[in-house]
Enzyme design. Structure first.
Site, PDB file in Angstrom:
ATOM      1  N   GLY A  45      37.823  58.393  31.271  1.00  0.00           N
ATOM      2  CA  GLY A  45      38.851  58.273  32.297  1.00  0.00           C
ATOM      3  C   GLY A  45      39.723  59.503  32.411  1.00  0.00           C
ATOM      4  O   GLY A  45      40.488  59.632  33.357  1.00  0.00           O
ATOM      5  N   CYS A  46      39.620  60.426  31.457  1.00  0.00           N
ATOM      6  CA  CYS A  46      40.442  61.630  31.518  1.00  0.00           C
ATOM      7  C   CYS A  46      39.940  62.544  32.624  1.00  0.00           C
ATOM      8  O   CYS A  46      40.694  62.962  33.485  1.00  0.00           O
ATOM      9  CB  CYS A  46      40.413  62.352  30.173  1.00  0.00           C
ATOM     10  SG  CYS A  46      41.178  63.977  30.182  1.00  0.00           S
TER      11      CYS A  46
END
Length: 273
Positions: A109-110
């Site tokens: 998700g980064c």
């Protein structure tokens, strides 16, 4: 997995006139793995159409290849869960794939981690020196033509489209996808595979203009982009640095030019629309 880009479902419609059950065509959104030399470079949620174009366009706009000549093989393999677009590259390009993977590594998700990844996200692009001149009538014609060439969008009302328009010749190609970036990558890939030189063309797109859209347009080589929605501040800055003409908020009665105004010439005092 179907390749039509849509699937018919039954839904219940609730309206003042009453309640009824009937069909609706929904856009297909499926995971597409971009695989280079046997290793997955990225997994994108996309429409399962024109995936060969998608693979080539993504490879070009992400800097994995410099031209179609860097591709030695191309294959799309479908699975129940999605599809793989497999690209084989000429020897010597493995380092680019490793570098891109290093920039993108990080927690789920980064997406972007570290200073190097931030620099990659806002990477500079080659400055356009193309001498293309467009008139308001060209912009109006390009948007109108794009509207008529979106079968998936007209069926589902849930997809974006990117088109390549040459003044005096018309719309050369259109690609559609649930993602605006994917639609443009598919257009870039099509142009490369068809041998289309875009320096005398403009890109027309049915979305807002983010910095990625500018970067992909620059990779295509088109000096002008016209969009139906507004740009972001970073998109304007990068378009200015890249020497692109950025036209946005295109409507039936006009549009706004944010950069490269010298390429847009009005037709005297006559109404151009």
């Amino acid at each position: 997995m179907g390749g039509s880009g849509y699937r018919r479902v039954v839904r219940r419609q609730v309206a003042r006139a009453g309640v009824n059950d009937g069909p609706r065509d929904l856009a297909t959104e499926t995971p597409i793995a971009l695989v280079h030399d046997g290793s997955t470079t990225a997994v994108m949620m996309a429409s399962p159409t024109d995936l060969e174009d998608f693979a080539v366009g993504f490879s070009l706009t992400e800097g994995i290849i410099d031209s179609l000549a860097d591709v030695t093989g191309l294959e799309v393999v479908t699975h129940e869960q999605g599809a793989e677009a497999r690209v084989w590259l000429r020897p010597g390009l493995a380092a680019r794939i490793a570098e891109r993977r290093r920039h993108m590594a990080g927690p789920t998700g980064c997406g972007l981690c570290g200073i190097e990844s931030l620099e990659a996200a806002t990477r500079s692009v080659a400055r356009s020196t193309a001498s293309l001149i467009v008139r308001p009538a060209d912009i109006a014609a390009a948007v109108a033509a794009l509207t008529d060439r979106q079968p998936l969008g007209q069926r589902t009302r849930a997809t974006h489209a990117a088109g390549l328009y040459r003044p005096g010749e018309g719309l050369l190609a259109v690609r559609e996808d649930v993602g605006r970036h994917n639609a443009l990558d598919k257009l870039v890939g099509h142009a490369a595979r068809a041998g289309v030189v875009a320096t005398d063309c403009l890109v027309v797109i049915t979305s807002r203009v983010s910095v990625e859209i500018i970067q992909k347009t620059a990779a295509l080589g088109a000096p002008v982009i016209a969009a139906v929605s507004a740009p972001t501040t970073l998109a304007v800055s990068v378009a200015e640095a890249a020497g692109l003409t950025l036209i946005a908020v295109v409507r039936e009665d006009g549009f706004e030019v944010f950069t490269g105004v010298e390429r847009v010439i009005a037709d005297g005092d006559a109404a151009p629309f």
